[in-house]
Design a protein around this motif. Sequence first.
Motif, PDB file in Angstrom:
ATOM      1  N   PHE A  98     -44.057 -77.021  -0.058  1.00 43.50           N
ATOM      2  CA  PHE A  98     -42.786 -77.042  -0.795  1.00 43.50           C
ATOM      3  C   PHE A  98     -41.649 -77.494   0.118  1.00 43.50           C
ATOM      4  N   CYS A  99     -41.615 -76.984   1.348  1.00 43.73           N
ATOM      5  CA  CYS A  99     -40.551 -77.356   2.286  1.00 43.73           C
ATOM      6  C   CYS A  99     -40.589 -78.842   2.611  1.00 43.73           C
ATOM      7  N   LEU A 100     -41.777 -79.397   2.750  1.00 45.81           N
ATOM      8  CA  LEU A 100     -41.900 -80.835   2.992  1.00 45.81           C
ATOM      9  C   LEU A 100     -41.342 -81.621   1.808  1.00 45.81           C
ATOM     10  N   PHE A 101     -41.681 -81.216   0.598  1.00 45.26           N
ATOM     11  CA  PHE A 101     -41.169 -81.848  -0.615  1.00 45.26           C
ATOM     12  C   PHE A 101     -39.646 -81.718  -0.689  1.00 45.26           C
ATOM     13  N   ASN A 105     -37.039 -84.920  -0.344  1.00 51.37           N
ATOM     14  CA  ASN A 105     -36.106 -85.237  -1.422  1.00 51.37           C
ATOM     15  C   ASN A 105     -34.660 -85.011  -1.006  1.00 51.37           C
ATOM     16  N   GLY A 106     -34.429 -84.073  -0.100  1.00 51.72           N
ATOM     17  CA  GLY A 106     -33.084 -83.885   0.441  1.00 51.72           C
ATOM     18  C   GLY A 106     -32.626 -85.092   1.249  1.00 51.72           C
ATOM     19  N   ILE A 107     -33.548 -85.666   2.012  1.00 55.81           N
ATOM     20  CA  ILE A 107     -33.226 -86.866   2.790  1.00 55.81           C
ATOM     21  C   ILE A 107     -32.901 -88.025   1.847  1.00 55.81           C
ATOM     22  N   ILE A 108     -33.672 -88.147   0.786  1.00 60.37           N
ATOM     23  CA  ILE A 108     -33.399 -89.191  -0.208  1.00 60.37           C
ATOM     24  C   ILE A 108     -32.019 -88.964  -0.838  1.00 60.37           C
ATOM     25  N   LEU A 109     -31.701 -87.725  -1.174  1.00 58.02           N
ATOM     26  CA  LEU A 109     -30.409 -87.385  -1.765  1.00 58.02           C
ATOM     27  C   LEU A 109     -29.254 -87.744  -0.834  1.00 58.02           C
ATOM     28  N   VAL A 110     -29.393 -87.394   0.437  1.00 54.65           N
ATOM     29  CA  VAL A 110     -28.349 -87.729   1.423  1.00 54.65           C
ATOM     30  C   VAL A 110     -28.225 -89.244   1.553  1.00 54.65           C
ATOM     31  N   PRO A 126     -16.955 -87.088   1.939  1.00 51.53           N
ATOM     32  CA  PRO A 126     -18.121 -87.826   1.407  1.00 51.53           C
ATOM     33  C   PRO A 126     -19.132 -86.860   0.798  1.00 51.53           C
ATOM     34  N   ILE A 127     -19.669 -87.230  -0.335  1.00 53.77           N
ATOM     35  CA  ILE A 127     -20.568 -86.357  -1.088  1.00 53.77           C
ATOM     36  C   ILE A 127     -21.845 -86.048  -0.312  1.00 53.77           C
ATOM     37  N   TRP A 128     -22.273 -86.967   0.564  1.00 56.92           N
ATOM     38  CA  TRP A 128     -23.505 -86.730   1.316  1.00 56.92           C
ATOM     39  C   TRP A 128     -23.366 -85.544   2.258  1.00 56.92           C
ATOM     40  N   VAL A 129     -22.141 -85.203   2.655  1.00 59.85           N
ATOM     41  CA  VAL A 129     -21.925 -84.036   3.524  1.00 59.85           C
ATOM     42  C   VAL A 129     -22.335 -82.765   2.780  1.00 59.85           C
ATOM     43  N   TYR A 130     -22.015 -82.703   1.498  1.00 58.50           N
ATOM     44  CA  TYR A 130     -22.415 -81.549   0.695  1.00 58.50           C
ATOM     45  C   TYR A 130     -23.939 -81.459   0.586  1.00 58.50           C
ATOM     46  N   TYR A 131     -24.587 -82.615   0.454  1.00 56.58           N
ATOM     47  CA  TYR A 131     -26.036 -82.662   0.272  1.00 56.58           C
ATOM     48  C   TYR A 131     -26.819 -82.452   1.564  1.00 56.58           C
ATOM     49  N   LEU A 132     -26.179 -82.597   2.686  1.00 60.59           N
ATOM     50  CA  LEU A 132     -26.861 -82.527   3.983  1.00 60.59           C
ATOM     51  C   LEU A 132     -27.573 -81.198   4.215  1.00 60.59           C
TER      52      LEU A 132
END
Length: 173
Positions: A98-101, A105-110, A126-132
């Motif tokens: 699950f953590c790998l998934f 997907n978090g990297i893709i989101l950023v 920047p919105i990517w800061v929130y997603y980081l």
Amino acid sequence: MKKGQRGYRLFEDLSSGLFLVTGFLLMFYEVVMRYVFNSPTTWVNEISTMFVVWGVLLGLSLGLRDNHHISVDILYEFLPGKVRRLIDFIANLAGLVFCLFFTYNGIILVGRGIKSSQVSIETGIPIWVYYLVVPISGVMFGIRFLTKIYELRHAPSVEAGKEAETIEHYHAF
């Protein structure tokens, strides 16, 4: 190794704690500004929410480290030690997957946030800061699952511990 583990534990504690405390202090600041000085701010709600979310997501690994996550063990306690170890291994392996998934997907989101150059309306951040926080917390959580798997793999057998305890008990007589 122990020094590195202590340093990592301190990093987990401080990162999660500082984000949570800062978020709650900002919320308190907003309440005072709004209801005492009648001068509400536009940016505090967004920033405080971000800080609390970061604190909670970074704290996931703390819960796993200290065994504070919810578990149902009504049947688990009746199983033999070897079966329990197998179940623990499978559960921790599933958590790691699950953590790998989650991290992937978090990297893709950023990446999408960086590519879109979107910024927050209220703060201009920047919105990517929130997603980081998503890939960072995924890695931290994954490290804890790996640690659990390692400890499970290298811990002495529960059955062997019970046998030794029984032998010591009989030798006492």
